[in-house]
Design a protein around this motif. Sequence first.
Motif, PDB file in Angstrom:
ATOM      1  N   ASP A  76       0.830  -1.205   0.000  1.00  0.00           N
ATOM      2  CA  ASP A  76       0.000   0.000   0.000  1.00  0.00           C
ATOM      3  C   ASP A  76       0.865   1.257   0.000  1.00  0.00           C
ATOM      4  O   ASP A  76       0.515   2.263  -0.619  1.00  0.00           O
ATOM      5  N   SER A  77       1.997   1.200   0.682  1.00  0.00           N
ATOM      6  CA  SER A  77       2.923   2.336   0.680  1.00  0.00           C
ATOM      7  C   SER A  77       3.526   2.535  -0.705  1.00  0.00           C
ATOM      8  O   SER A  77       3.691   3.672  -1.169  1.00  0.00           O
ATOM      9  N   LEU A  78       3.860   1.436  -1.378  1.00  0.00           N
ATOM     10  CA  LEU A  78       4.451   1.535  -2.710  1.00  0.00           C
ATOM     11  C   LEU A  78       3.438   2.074  -3.720  1.00  0.00           C
ATOM     12  O   LEU A  78       3.788   2.847  -4.611  1.00  0.00           O
ATOM     13  N   ARG A  79       2.173   1.683  -3.579  1.00  0.00           N
ATOM     14  CA  ARG A  79       1.142   2.190  -4.497  1.00  0.00           C
ATOM     15  C   ARG A  79       0.954   3.696  -4.330  1.00  0.00           C
ATOM     16  O   ARG A  79       0.593   4.390  -5.279  1.00  0.00           O
ATOM     17  N   ALA A  80       1.176   4.178  -3.124  1.00  0.00           N
ATOM     18  CA  ALA A  80       0.991   5.606  -2.858  1.00  0.00           C
ATOM     19  C   ALA A  80       2.228   6.426  -3.209  1.00  0.00           C
ATOM     20  O   ALA A  80       2.173   7.652  -3.213  1.00  0.00           O
ATOM     21  N   SER A  81       3.329   5.755  -3.505  1.00  0.00           N
ATOM     22  CA  SER A  81       4.581   6.463  -3.761  1.00  0.00           C
ATOM     23  C   SER A  81       4.596   7.059  -5.167  1.00  0.00           C
ATOM     24  O   SER A  81       4.155   6.438  -6.132  1.00  0.00           O
ATOM     25  N   ILE A  82       5.126   8.278  -5.270  1.00  0.00           N
ATOM     26  CA  ILE A  82       5.298   8.913  -6.582  1.00  0.00           C
ATOM     27  C   ILE A  82       6.784   9.109  -6.882  1.00  0.00           C
ATOM     28  O   ILE A  82       7.145   9.841  -7.799  1.00  0.00           O
ATOM     29  N   PRO A 135       3.469   1.201   6.015  1.00  0.00           N
ATOM     30  CA  PRO A 135       4.738   1.529   6.680  1.00  0.00           C
ATOM     31  C   PRO A 135       5.507   2.588   5.901  1.00  0.00           C
ATOM     32  O   PRO A 135       5.313   2.768   4.695  1.00  0.00           O
ATOM     33  N   GLY A 136       6.405   3.266   6.592  1.00  0.00           N
ATOM     34  CA  GLY A 136       7.248   4.246   5.927  1.00  0.00           C
ATOM     35  C   GLY A 136       8.237   3.569   4.993  1.00  0.00           C
ATOM     36  O   GLY A 136       8.652   2.428   5.220  1.00  0.00           O
ATOM     37  N   LEU A 137       8.609   4.257   3.929  1.00  0.00           N
ATOM     38  CA  LEU A 137       9.539   3.719   2.946  1.00  0.00           C
ATOM     39  C   LEU A 137      10.895   4.402   3.070  1.00  0.00           C
ATOM     40  O   LEU A 137      10.985   5.577   3.413  1.00  0.00           O
ATOM     41  N   GLN A 152      14.156  -6.840   1.983  1.00  0.00           N
ATOM     42  CA  GLN A 152      14.718  -8.001   2.661  1.00  0.00           C
ATOM     43  C   GLN A 152      14.392  -7.989   4.151  1.00  0.00           C
ATOM     44  O   GLN A 152      13.985  -9.001   4.721  1.00  0.00           O
ATOM     45  N   SER A 153      14.575  -6.835   4.788  1.00  0.00           N
ATOM     46  CA  SER A 153      14.339  -6.732   6.225  1.00  0.00           C
ATOM     47  C   SER A 153      12.889  -7.044   6.579  1.00  0.00           C
ATOM     48  O   SER A 153      12.610  -7.841   7.487  1.00  0.00           O
ATOM     49  N   CYS A 154      11.959  -6.434   5.837  1.00  0.00           N
ATOM     50  CA  CYS A 154      10.536  -6.677   6.108  1.00  0.00           C
ATOM     51  C   CYS A 154      10.155  -8.120   5.802  1.00  0.00           C
ATOM     52  O   CYS A 154       9.421  -8.759   6.562  1.00  0.00           O
ATOM     53  N   GLY A 155      10.659  -8.630   4.680  1.00  0.00           N
ATOM     54  CA  GLY A 155      10.309  -9.992   4.288  1.00  0.00           C
ATOM     55  C   GLY A 155      10.830 -11.030   5.258  1.00  0.00           C
ATOM     56  O   GLY A 155      10.115 -11.969   5.637  1.00  0.00           O
ATOM     57  N   ARG A 156      12.076 -10.883   5.680  1.00  0.00           N
ATOM     58  CA  ARG A 156      12.635 -11.833   6.641  1.00  0.00           C
ATOM     59  C   ARG A 156      11.874 -11.784   7.959  1.00  0.00           C
ATOM     60  O   ARG A 156      11.544 -12.827   8.536  1.00  0.00           O
ATOM     61  N   PRO A 206      19.673 -11.380  10.814  1.00  0.00           N
ATOM     62  CA  PRO A 206      19.583 -10.560  12.028  1.00  0.00           C
ATOM     63  C   PRO A 206      18.227 -10.760  12.699  1.00  0.00           C
ATOM     64  O   PRO A 206      17.225 -11.019  12.023  1.00  0.00           O
ATOM     65  N   ALA A 207      18.211 -10.662  14.001  1.00  0.00           N
ATOM     66  CA  ALA A 207      16.939 -10.780  14.719  1.00  0.00           C
ATOM     67  C   ALA A 207      16.037  -9.620  14.316  1.00  0.00           C
ATOM     68  O   ALA A 207      16.495  -8.482  14.204  1.00  0.00           O
ATOM     69  N   PRO A 208      14.760  -9.888  14.061  1.00  0.00           N
ATOM     70  CA  PRO A 208      13.851  -8.804  13.665  1.00  0.00           C
ATOM     71  C   PRO A 208      13.650  -7.803  14.788  1.00  0.00           C
ATOM     72  O   PRO A 208      13.774  -8.136  15.969  1.00  0.00           O
ATOM     73  N   GLU A 209      13.367  -6.574  14.402  1.00  0.00           N
ATOM     74  CA  GLU A 209      13.092  -5.547  15.397  1.00  0.00           C
ATOM     75  C   GLU A 209      11.732  -5.808  16.046  1.00  0.00           C
ATOM     76  O   GLU A 209      10.801  -6.288  15.396  1.00  0.00           O
ATOM     77  N   VAL A 210      11.644  -5.486  17.317  1.00  0.00           N
ATOM     78  CA  VAL A 210      10.408  -5.740  18.060  1.00  0.00           C
ATOM     79  C   VAL A 210       9.228  -5.005  17.430  1.00  0.00           C
ATOM     80  O   VAL A 210       8.119  -5.543  17.325  1.00  0.00           O
ATOM     81  N   ASN A 211       9.471  -3.771  16.973  1.00  0.00           N
ATOM     82  CA  ASN A 211       8.353  -2.999  16.419  1.00  0.00           C
ATOM     83  C   ASN A 211       7.831  -3.596  15.118  1.00  0.00           C
ATOM     84  O   ASN A 211       6.679  -3.384  14.746  1.00  0.00           O
ATOM     85  N   GLN A 212       8.671  -4.374  14.403  1.00  0.00           N
ATOM     86  CA  GLN A 212       8.191  -5.035  13.194  1.00  0.00           C
ATOM     87  C   GLN A 212       7.132  -6.077  13.547  1.00  0.00           C
ATOM     88  O   GLN A 212       6.065  -6.124  12.939  1.00  0.00           O
ATOM     89  N   HIS A 213       7.419  -6.915  14.530  1.00  0.00           N
ATOM     90  CA  HIS A 213       6.460  -7.943  14.915  1.00  0.00           C
ATOM     91  C   HIS A 213       5.212  -7.329  15.537  1.00  0.00           C
ATOM     92  O   HIS A 213       4.109  -7.866  15.382  1.00  0.00           O
ATOM     93  N   HIS A 214       5.365  -6.207  16.223  1.00  0.00           N
ATOM     94  CA  HIS A 214       4.185  -5.522  16.753  1.00  0.00           C
ATOM     95  C   HIS A 214       3.282  -5.062  15.612  1.00  0.00           C
ATOM     96  O   HIS A 214       2.046  -5.147  15.707  1.00  0.00           O
TER      97      HIS A 214
END
Length: 209
Positions: free
Chosen positions: A73-79, A116-118, A129-133, A155-163
């Motif tokens: 959704d973020s990519l669709r909104a990107s110009i 999410p922010g890009l 890669q980070s989001c996908g992993r 690398p271990a994922p960031e806590v805020n990603q899983h949240h």
Amino acid sequence: MTETLAEPAEDAIQPSLFASMAGRRRQRLAAARLLAGTGASWRTIDACPAWATASEGERQRLAAFVGAWWLADSLRASIDGKRLAAVCEVLGEDGLQRLLRAESGGLELDAAPPRPGLTEASQCADQLQSCGRALLLWGLPAALRALMPAALGWPAPEVNQHHAFDAHIDWARRAIDTGTAEAARCVQPASPPEEGEEGEEEAGNADDE
């Protein structure tokens, strides 16, 4: 007069059955090797997904597509043309166009899709890669989720990603499912020949003539 159904021929069943059993044994052995030294039980090993024992290139490809569909959704909104071009380099033209054309409201949910922010264009591939992993790890059973980063060298994922995934469970699952299907569907863009290779090939063709 009633007809009796003929039983399937034994030799028609066994090849596919044996192939399935052999494939399962190979997968289990590969998972056991991957998780060696982690103390994983056989139940945990049996829960190991096929993507975890795939080649590094296949895992990177899968993570990129899953990450892209989480960011869809973020990519669709990107110009930002440079950012989309960077994503296109990873997904391929067809993969990017299917993502951009997909309906963001495809799920019947009250919650809006995540946005999410890009990152900057130069960091897009790393963000995919980070989001996908992180999302692939989030989708694992808890026992595997704790062991897999070290086993794969991720690398271990960031806590805020899983949240974020927990807050958008259906969208997160959709990103995993759609990203997995797209990774299998799309053909990796062909790499351009390295400098000098094209000239050498032409020279070789000239010699043949």
